[in-house]
Design a protein around this motif. Structure first.
Motif, mmCIF file in Angstrom:
data_model
loop_
_atom_site.group_PDB
_atom_site.id
_atom_site.type_symbol
_atom_site.label_atom_id
_atom_site.label_comp_id
_atom_site.label_asym_id
_atom_site.label_seq_id
_atom_site.Cartn_x
_atom_site.Cartn_y
_atom_site.Cartn_z
ATOM 1 N N SER A 160 -3.891 5.200 6.311
ATOM 2 C CA SER A 160 -3.423 6.486 5.785
ATOM 3 C C SER A 160 -2.514 6.286 4.573
ATOM 4 C CB SER A 160 -2.683 7.268 6.868
ATOM 5 O OG SER A 160 -1.587 6.517 7.362
ATOM 6 N N GLU A 161 -2.305 5.027 4.143
ATOM 7 C CA GLU A 161 -1.415 4.719 3.017
ATOM 8 C C GLU A 161 -2.179 4.355 1.751
ATOM 9 O OE1 GLU A 161 1.985 4.966 3.133
ATOM 10 O OE2 GLU A 161 1.563 5.883 5.072
ATOM 11 N N LEU A 162 -3.450 4.714 1.674
ATOM 12 C CA LEU A 162 -4.273 4.349 0.533
ATOM 13 C C LEU A 162 -4.379 5.487 -0.474
ATOM 14 C CD1 LEU A 162 -7.214 2.518 2.348
ATOM 15 C CD2 LEU A 162 -5.078 1.543 1.471
ATOM 16 N N PHE A 163 -4.963 5.163 -1.620
ATOM 17 C CA PHE A 163 -5.151 6.140 -2.688
ATOM 18 C C PHE A 163 -5.916 7.369 -2.200
ATOM 19 C CE2 PHE A 163 -8.606 7.443 -5.582
ATOM 20 C CZ PHE A 163 -7.869 8.209 -6.476
ATOM 21 N N SER A 164 -7.097 7.174 -1.624
ATOM 22 C CA SER A 164 -7.946 8.310 -1.272
ATOM 23 C C SER A 164 -7.404 9.091 -0.078
ATOM 24 C CB SER A 164 -9.377 7.842 -0.995
ATOM 25 O OG SER A 164 -9.394 6.822 -0.016
ATOM 26 N N THR A 165 -6.821 8.388 0.906
ATOM 27 C CA THR A 165 -6.225 9.128 2.018
ATOM 28 C C THR A 165 -4.993 9.896 1.523
ATOM 29 O OG1 THR A 165 -5.160 7.034 2.677
ATOM 30 C CG2 THR A 165 -7.112 7.712 3.903
ATOM 31 N N PHE B 56 0.836 -1.197 0.000
ATOM 32 C CA PHE B 56 0.000 0.000 0.000
ATOM 33 C C PHE B 56 0.872 1.250 0.000
ATOM 34 C CE2 PHE B 56 -2.783 -3.187 2.037
ATOM 35 C CZ PHE B 56 -3.806 -3.173 1.094
ATOM 36 N N SER B 57 0.486 2.185 -0.843
ATOM 37 C CA SER B 57 1.207 3.445 -0.965
ATOM 38 C C SER B 57 0.243 4.494 -1.488
ATOM 39 C CB SER B 57 2.395 3.308 -1.918
ATOM 40 O OG SER B 57 2.878 4.568 -2.309
ATOM 41 N N PRO B 58 0.239 5.697 -0.915
ATOM 42 C CA PRO B 58 -0.693 6.720 -1.398
ATOM 43 C C PRO B 58 -0.421 7.178 -2.818
ATOM 44 C CG PRO B 58 0.830 7.637 0.226
ATOM 45 C CD PRO B 58 1.018 6.152 0.250
ATOM 46 N N ASP B 59 0.786 6.922 -3.336
ATOM 47 C CA ASP B 59 1.130 7.353 -4.690
ATOM 48 C C ASP B 59 1.374 6.192 -5.648
ATOM 49 O OD1 ASP B 59 1.003 10.124 -4.226
ATOM 50 O OD2 ASP B 59 2.990 10.093 -3.298
ATOM 51 N N GLY B 60 1.203 4.959 -5.187
ATOM 52 C CA GLY B 60 1.467 3.801 -6.043
ATOM 53 C C GLY B 60 0.610 3.764 -7.290
ATOM 54 N N TRP B 61 -0.583 4.317 -7.216
ATOM 55 C CA TRP B 61 -1.488 4.310 -8.364
ATOM 56 C C TRP B 61 -0.915 5.062 -9.564
ATOM 57 C CZ3 TRP B 61 -3.569 8.905 -10.294
ATOM 58 C CH2 TRP B 61 -3.393 10.046 -9.491
ATOM 59 N N THR C 163 -12.858 4.068 -1.381
ATOM 60 C CA THR C 163 -12.172 2.942 -0.728
ATOM 61 C C THR C 163 -11.930 1.763 -1.653
ATOM 62 O OG1 THR C 163 -14.198 1.862 0.115
ATOM 63 C CG2 THR C 163 -13.230 3.588 1.474
ATOM 64 N N SER C 164 -12.214 1.918 -2.940
ATOM 65 C CA SER C 164 -12.001 0.806 -3.864
ATOM 66 C C SER C 164 -11.336 1.236 -5.163
ATOM 67 C CB SER C 164 -13.340 0.119 -4.175
ATOM 68 O OG SER C 164 -13.152 -1.071 -4.887
ATOM 69 N N ALA C 165 -11.566 2.467 -5.592
ATOM 70 C CA ALA C 165 -11.073 2.928 -6.885
ATOM 71 C C ALA C 165 -9.666 3.498 -6.782
ATOM 72 C CB ALA C 165 -12.023 3.973 -7.464
ATOM 73 N N SER C 166 -9.087 3.745 -7.949
ATOM 74 C CA SER C 166 -7.828 4.478 -8.064
ATOM 75 C C SER C 166 -7.653 4.895 -9.506
ATOM 76 C CB SER C 166 -6.629 3.630 -7.610
ATOM 77 O OG SER C 166 -6.422 2.527 -8.474
ATOM 78 N N GLY C 167 -6.764 5.851 -9.756
ATOM 79 C CA GLY C 167 -6.509 6.298 -11.110
ATOM 80 C C GLY C 167 -6.738 7.789 -11.262
ATOM 81 N N PRO C 168 -6.337 8.354 -12.401
ATOM 82 C CA PRO C 168 -6.477 9.800 -12.606
ATOM 83 C C PRO C 168 -7.911 10.309 -12.516
ATOM 84 C CG PRO C 168 -4.986 8.854 -14.229
ATOM 85 C CD PRO C 168 -5.620 7.700 -13.519
ATOM 86 N N LEU C 169 -8.864 9.571 -13.073
ATOM 87 C CA LEU C 169 -10.256 10.017 -13.022
ATOM 88 C C LEU C 169 -10.809 9.923 -11.604
ATOM 89 C CD1 LEU C 169 -11.626 8.424 -16.311
ATOM 90 C CD2 LEU C 169 -10.717 10.720 -15.948
#
Length: 318
Positions: A208-213, A146-151, A294-300
Motif C-alpha cells: 500500500s506504500e507504492l506509487f499506484s496504490t 517506499f512511499s506513495p508520494d516519493g515519486w 507496478t513498475s512505472a512512476s511520474g506525472p504521466l
C-alpha cells in the motif's frame, strides 16, 4: 546488444579513458554564459550547466518526468517484463534507444549517446554510480524507501536538473487537481481495494506504500495489502489459490506484466478458488497493465493510472 553488469571490473578499466574524455568534452561544450544550478543528490551536491540537450534516462520514473517536462531523452532502459519502454509511453518515444534494463546497463551504448545529463534511479548502487558518472553529470535521487508520494520529489529533482522546474510543477498540479476531482465524484472513502500483480509463480499482493496504490488512495479508496507485505518490501510472497480470500476486498485491481503473466491469470480465472471470491461474483475485478501500475512512476504515469481508475469505476463518465 549485450548487457554488461557492473560487477565486472574489467569494464571500468576499458571505459575509464573513454568516459573521462566524454565528460571533459561535454563540459567544454557547455555555453560559457550558462547559469549553473546546484542539486542535492544521493551522491552529494552536483552542478548542472545550462540546458541539457542530450539526456539519457536509466529509470522509468526519470523518463516519465523528462517527457512531462517537455524533454525527449535520447535513450532509456526497458521496462520490467518488456524489451522497450512501458506501453503508456511508447507512442511518445517511438525511436528511443535502449541502453539496458532496470538492473543492467550497457555502458558502451550509453557512451555512444554522448550524454550531457544522465537521470538515474534512487536504487543505483555506489559502484554503478562511479562508472556512469564518468560519462556525464548523473542525478540520483535520495532513496527514502517506499512511499506513495516519493515519486513527486524525484520528479522535482529531475525537473530541476533539466532546467524545467516550472513544467514539472505544472504537471504535478495537474495530477493533484485531477485526483481531487475524481475523489469528489467517487465518494469512496469506505471502499476497500487491493492491487495484485499476477505472475507465473502466483499472485503477489502489492504494498500500500507504492506509487499506484498511492494513486488509489489519492482518489479516496481505502487501500490494503491485508498485512501480507513485510515492511520495506514492494509486494508479498506468492499466494496460493487457496489463500486468495485474503485479497477479497470491495475492489480488486489485477496487474500483469507480460504474456506469461496473462496466461497464468487466465488459467487461475478458471479455478473454483478464484470464482468463489465475492469480489469476482460482484464483477468488481479490473485488469490493469502491470508495466504501468507496478513498475512505472511520474506525472504521466499518474495521469494514466487515474484514467484507468476513472474508466473502471466511472465507466459512464465519458
Amino acid at each position: 546488444m549485450s548487457l554488461l553488469p557492473f560487477t565486472a571490473p574489467r569494464q571500468g578499466r576499458l571505459l575509464a579513458g573513454l568516459t573521462l574524455g566524454l565528460s571533459v568534452a561535454a563540459l567544454a561544450m557547455a555555453p560559457a554564459s550558462a547559469q549553473a544550478r546546484s542539486l542535492e543528490t544521493a551522491h552529494g551536491e552536483i552542478e548542472i550547466e545550462g540546458q541539457p540537450e542530450r539526456v539519457v534516462t536509466l529509470y522509468e520514473g526519470a523518463l516519465d518526468a523528462a517527457l512531462a517536462a517537455g524533454v525527449t531523452p535520447l535513450a532509456a532502459v526497458a521496462t520490467r517484463g518488456g524489451d522497450g519502454v512501458a506501453e503508456y509511453l511508447s507512442d511518445r518515444v517511438p525511436d528511443i534507444a535502449m541502453v539496458g534494463t532496470s538492473r543492467e546497463f550497457n555502458l558502451e551504448a550509453i557512451a555512444t549517446q554522448d550524454p550531457d545529463l544522465i537521470l538515474a534511479s534512487p536504487y543505483l548502487s555506489d559502484e554503478q554510480y562511479q562508472l556512469i558518472s564518468r560519462l556525464a553529470p548523473t542525478v540520483v535521487p535520495e532513496n527514502n524507501g517506499f512511499s506513495p508520494d516519493g515519486w513527486k520529489a524525484q520528479a522535482r529533482l529531475y525537473g530541476k536538473a533539466l532546467g524545467r522546474t516550472a513544467a514539472v510543477e505544472a504537471a504535478l498540479e495537474d495530477v493533484q487537481t485531477r485526483a481531487e476531482a475524481l475523489e469528489a465524484e467517487l465518494q469512496a472513502s469506505d471502499t476497500t481495494a487491493s492491487l495484485v500483480r499476477w505472475m507465473p509463480q502466483g499472485p503477489l499482493v502489492m504494498s500500500s506504500e507504492l506509487f499506484s496504490t498511492g494513486m488509489l488512495e489519492a482518489v479516496g479508496l481505502n487501500v490494503t495489502d491485508s498485512g501480507l507485505v513485510k515492511d520495506g518490501r514492494p509486494h508479498s510472497d506468492p499466494l496460493s489459490l487457496e489463500n486468495l480470500e485474503q485479497v477479497d476486498q470491495d475492489l480488486l485491481f489485477l496487474a500483469t506484466l507480460n504474456d506469461e503473466g496473462r496466461q497464468a491469470l487466465d488459467t487461475a480465472r478458471q479455478s473454483p478458488a478464484f470464482a468463489r471470491l465475492d469480489v469476482v461474483e460482484r464483477d468488481r475485478v479490473f485488469a490493469v497493465n502491470g508495466q504501468l501500475w507496478t513498475s512505472a512512476s511520474g506525472p504521466l504515469a499518474a495521469r494514466a493510472v487515474l484514467d484507468d481508475i476513472e474508466a473502471a469505476l466511472l465507466p459512464d463518465s465519458e
